[in-house]
Design a protein around this motif. Structure first.
Motif, PDB file in Angstrom:
ATOM      1  N   LYS A  47       5.345  16.272 -12.695  1.00 56.12           N
ATOM      2  CA  LYS A  47       5.279  16.027 -11.251  1.00 56.12           C
ATOM      3  C   LYS A  47       3.879  15.664 -10.785  1.00 56.12           C
ATOM      4  O   LYS A  47       3.714  14.957  -9.804  1.00 56.12           O
ATOM      5  CB  LYS A  47       5.822  17.226 -10.489  1.00 56.12           C
ATOM      6  CG  LYS A  47       5.102  18.554 -10.740  1.00 56.12           C
ATOM      7  CD  LYS A  47       5.852  19.692 -10.015  1.00 56.12           C
ATOM      8  CE  LYS A  47       4.994  20.930  -9.838  1.00 56.12           C
ATOM      9  NZ  LYS A  47       4.561  21.567 -11.077  1.00 56.12           N
ATOM     10  N   GLU A  48       2.861  16.169 -11.460  1.00 53.78           N
ATOM     11  CA  GLU A  48       1.512  15.765 -11.072  1.00 53.78           C
ATOM     12  C   GLU A  48       0.797  15.160 -12.278  1.00 53.78           C
ATOM     13  O   GLU A  48       1.211  15.334 -13.422  1.00 53.78           O
ATOM     14  CB  GLU A  48       0.721  16.954 -10.533  1.00 53.78           C
ATOM     15  CG  GLU A  48       0.592  18.101 -11.520  1.00 53.78           C
ATOM     16  CD  GLU A  48      -0.228  19.264 -10.949  1.00 53.78           C
ATOM     17  OE1 GLU A  48      -1.281  18.985 -10.357  1.00 53.78           O
ATOM     18  OE2 GLU A  48       0.197  20.422 -11.102  1.00 53.78           O
ATOM     19  N   SER A  96       1.907  22.546 -14.564  1.00 52.24           N
ATOM     20  CA  SER A  96       0.905  22.124 -13.588  1.00 52.24           C
ATOM     21  C   SER A  96      -0.452  22.093 -14.261  1.00 52.24           C
ATOM     22  O   SER A  96      -0.676  22.734 -15.277  1.00 52.24           O
ATOM     23  CB  SER A  96       0.877  23.100 -12.403  1.00 52.24           C
ATOM     24  OG  SER A  96       0.564  24.383 -12.894  1.00 52.24           O
ATOM     25  N   ARG A  97      -1.297  21.328 -13.637  1.00 53.75           N
ATOM     26  CA  ARG A  97      -2.655  21.150 -14.184  1.00 53.75           C
ATOM     27  C   ARG A  97      -3.296  22.520 -14.394  1.00 53.75           C
ATOM     28  O   ARG A  97      -3.363  23.346 -13.498  1.00 53.75           O
ATOM     29  CB  ARG A  97      -3.455  20.328 -13.181  1.00 53.75           C
ATOM     30  CG  ARG A  97      -4.734  19.800 -13.720  1.00 53.75           C
ATOM     31  CD  ARG A  97      -5.511  19.057 -12.644  1.00 53.75           C
ATOM     32  NE  ARG A  97      -6.620  18.352 -13.233  1.00 53.75           N
ATOM     33  CZ  ARG A  97      -6.517  17.132 -13.746  1.00 53.75           C
ATOM     34  NH1 ARG A  97      -5.386  16.493 -13.707  1.00 53.75           N
ATOM     35  NH2 ARG A  97      -7.596  16.564 -14.278  1.00 53.75           N
TER      36      ARG A  97
END
Lengths: 236, 236, 236, 236
Positions: D163-164, D226-227
């Motif tokens: 998603k990111e 996520s990051r």
DNA sequence: AATGAATGAGCCTTCATTCAT
DNA sequence: GATGAATGAAGGCTCATTCAT
């Protein structure tokens, strides 16, 4: 049984008719011969491989079998051709009208040149050197045809240089001393490479200096040599 | 990695205790060494096969691997033993209390003896000759161990004999002249056999006469030689 | 017939009585065993040589024959001891009072540690990996004794993490997904070494980061997974 | 120097004209290739002997030298042909017009197919597995040719799914998670055979179910990942 | 005449194993 | 129990030669 003692499959005829030599023609037979010399010289008979020769000649491996029976047959032909070629290339030098000192110098220079020259035909000398160690029947004829004339000339020159008349064997020894000194710069080349540093070798080991040196030694020897008493064993 | 650069499998201890040499003992190690020398001399390093050596020694082929690491390791040991044996048989002449003329004669005599001796161990000289023409990786050490000592002794002796101080390279040339003359009677043996009739050879070519002759040549050369000008190309 | 299927010359008794293990004692038997493990691990069974093992153990080559019959006998003993040693060293981790998320992380971390640890016993894992590819009968017991407990614990932990009740095979797949991801960093190590540049590998491929990552993946999977319909063939 | 780094004696021309593969032809070249694959797979590179391969192919031992230079050259060719064959049999999925979810599924399916296919050419996978554990000098090129393309495709697909935007190393870890799960069903096959009863294995371990499961896991992971903050050691 | 392919002998080396002490 | 030495069987590779076209 198509080996070097028998005949080849379809016995290829000797080609040395007329003036058509291998040097000029470009067929498989000649190309193999031209390629084989340097390889045999560089690696020795057993060190040389048929494959390398053929690869260098850009012919098929099987060609050697066809044209020369086998590896030994090829070698024999190479040696044979070499004798012919050298006889043609090195006629006895004409030195009639020189002072014997000049003649000696010229002979030494000639000897050294033949030994040390590193040109396209350097492999011939190399091959002859190998023959000296492992002589084949061909070697004798090489000596007679090619070495004896120079040797005789050397003997006569030395005879003119010595102050009194000497028996043959003393002149022969002087001749061999001359030849031996020249030969050493080839036979002992590898040893010299180890014993003398590169820098010095480059300065003082070219043919000019060497022939000068050897001539000087032999002239001195000739001036000083005297008839020896009958040979006797010295400390041996 | 039990090759000749490393250690053998279980490094067999050196056996040179006392004066009991391989010549006498009869274990596998010694038998291989005794068999290897002649084979290497007869066929050259690469021409010799481990199989022939082992067959001649009547030991298993793998023994070479066990005792010497590999073929080259065996070769090295053969050369090493050869050096020891020859140093014992042809010791460098003791020069301390001699006139330089005598020393020169002794050195020449030693050189010729090493070259020409044809006793049970003729293979030793043959092996060294092969190294000169087909150097193996071991050649450099051979020169250092075999040739350098005598060469240096020769240089010093010649330095005492020349009338004025000479640069190194001129002394070296004199030394090579000496060595070259000696060597020729081996390297050129086959040529001499063709050039000189049997009868004369038997009379005048034994070590005593030859060393006398060569010494005479070199003494004359030393008396006459003089410092050369800076090297320049002579007619080449 | 003193091979691994029969008995050795003088059948050496099994030494695992009491708590005297090979780790501690220092006789030939133990030293061979200690040396053999790492060598078999590093080179594989056929790649390992008896000589290297004995050299590393500083014992005679023939010792292997005496103590273990032959190479295979030694290998068997090494594998057998390895099983015993690991069972003792890696008891099932106690995780009763943790949150299942923490337990999962701990299990992943344990798996990765066992795989990737490069300490004195790294050879054990390496040897087990080799066994996975060429399983011997011993492999089954290794799985049962040493791998099953961890697997069961993993299953139970995952059961607590999934949002709905799942059939066994889906939980097993989740467990294998976990194990597979861990295992890859060992099995695929060489491939990773080629695919990922050295610099990145040093930064992001230590055990901490990897276990963090794998735990994250599996937690997400657990949250999202749902009971599947009856299995059916997808495009195969 | 006709080893695998150079050229073969007379470089035999590549035979892959048209779609006639070695599988069909019956000359020496092809027969060696056909025989070599299974032998290399069964015994590993070093365990395989040229003699066994040639015996199986019913050709002369020296043929390998002629056609492939040496053993390694043959191995290289086997691997090369294998690559071609597998690329044809398991083509990389065309991703142009698909949703990334479908692409991921297709990639996983391809990976599993390559791992688990047990048809007449099971030796192919076995060979690659051996390379991973005992890399030969050729391993790097295998990774580049076999793994890198799929790996890159996997990376790009995952990049579309998260998603990111993630740093490279996180995407790589996701890719390795995918590959690791697939690989486990081969590497861990023996362990699975012990852990899971036969009945269940037959029901739930065919390629379809497994690829479904792994895809589900990875999709969930992509949605949740996520990051991460800068890497730091976690409990290690 | 010439070629690509094939062949068998032989080479050096390595290795597990066995022997004799 | 332990050791150094010895052994025979392969192993990969090279080479001159031969075969079939």
């Amino acid at each position: 049984m198509a080996n070097s003692l028998g005949k080849t499959a379809n016995p290829p005829r000797m080609r040395d008719f007329g003036n058509s030599t291998h040097e000029e023609s470009n067929d498989t037979h000649s190309r193999i011969l031209r390629a084989a010399g340097p390889v045999f010289a560089a690696r020795g008979y057993s060190g040389a491989t048929v494959r390398e020769i053929c690869s260098s000649a850009e012919v098929n491996v099987a060609s050697v079998g066809y044209h020369f029976g086998d590896k030994l047959g090829l070698y024999r032909q190479v040696i044979h051709d070499l004798r012919v070629a050298r006889a043609k290339r090195f006629p006895a030098p004409n030195t009639d009208r020189q002072q014997p000192e000049e003649t000696l110098h010229a002979l030494v220079h000639t000897l050294l040149s033949r030994m040390l020259t590193v040109e396209e035909s350097a492999w011939e000398t190399e091959l002859l050197m190998r023959e000296m160690q492992n002589p084949t029947p061909i070697f004798e004829s090489i000596v007679e045809d090619f070495f004896r004339p120079l040797f005789d000339q050397l003997l006569e020159t030395l005879r003119l240089l010595v102050k009194e008349e000497l028996p043959d064997h003393q002149l022969q020894h002087l001749a061999f001393s001359t030849v031996g000194q020249c030969l050493y710069y080839r036979v002992g080349a590898e040893a010299i490479r180890v014993l003398i540093p590169e820098s010095e070798r480059q300065l003082h080991y070219e043919i000019g200096s060497l022939s000068q040196h050897i001539t000087t030694v032999m002239l001195a020897a000739c001036k000083n040599v005297s008839r020896l008493p009958a040979p006797r064993e010295n400390r041996d």
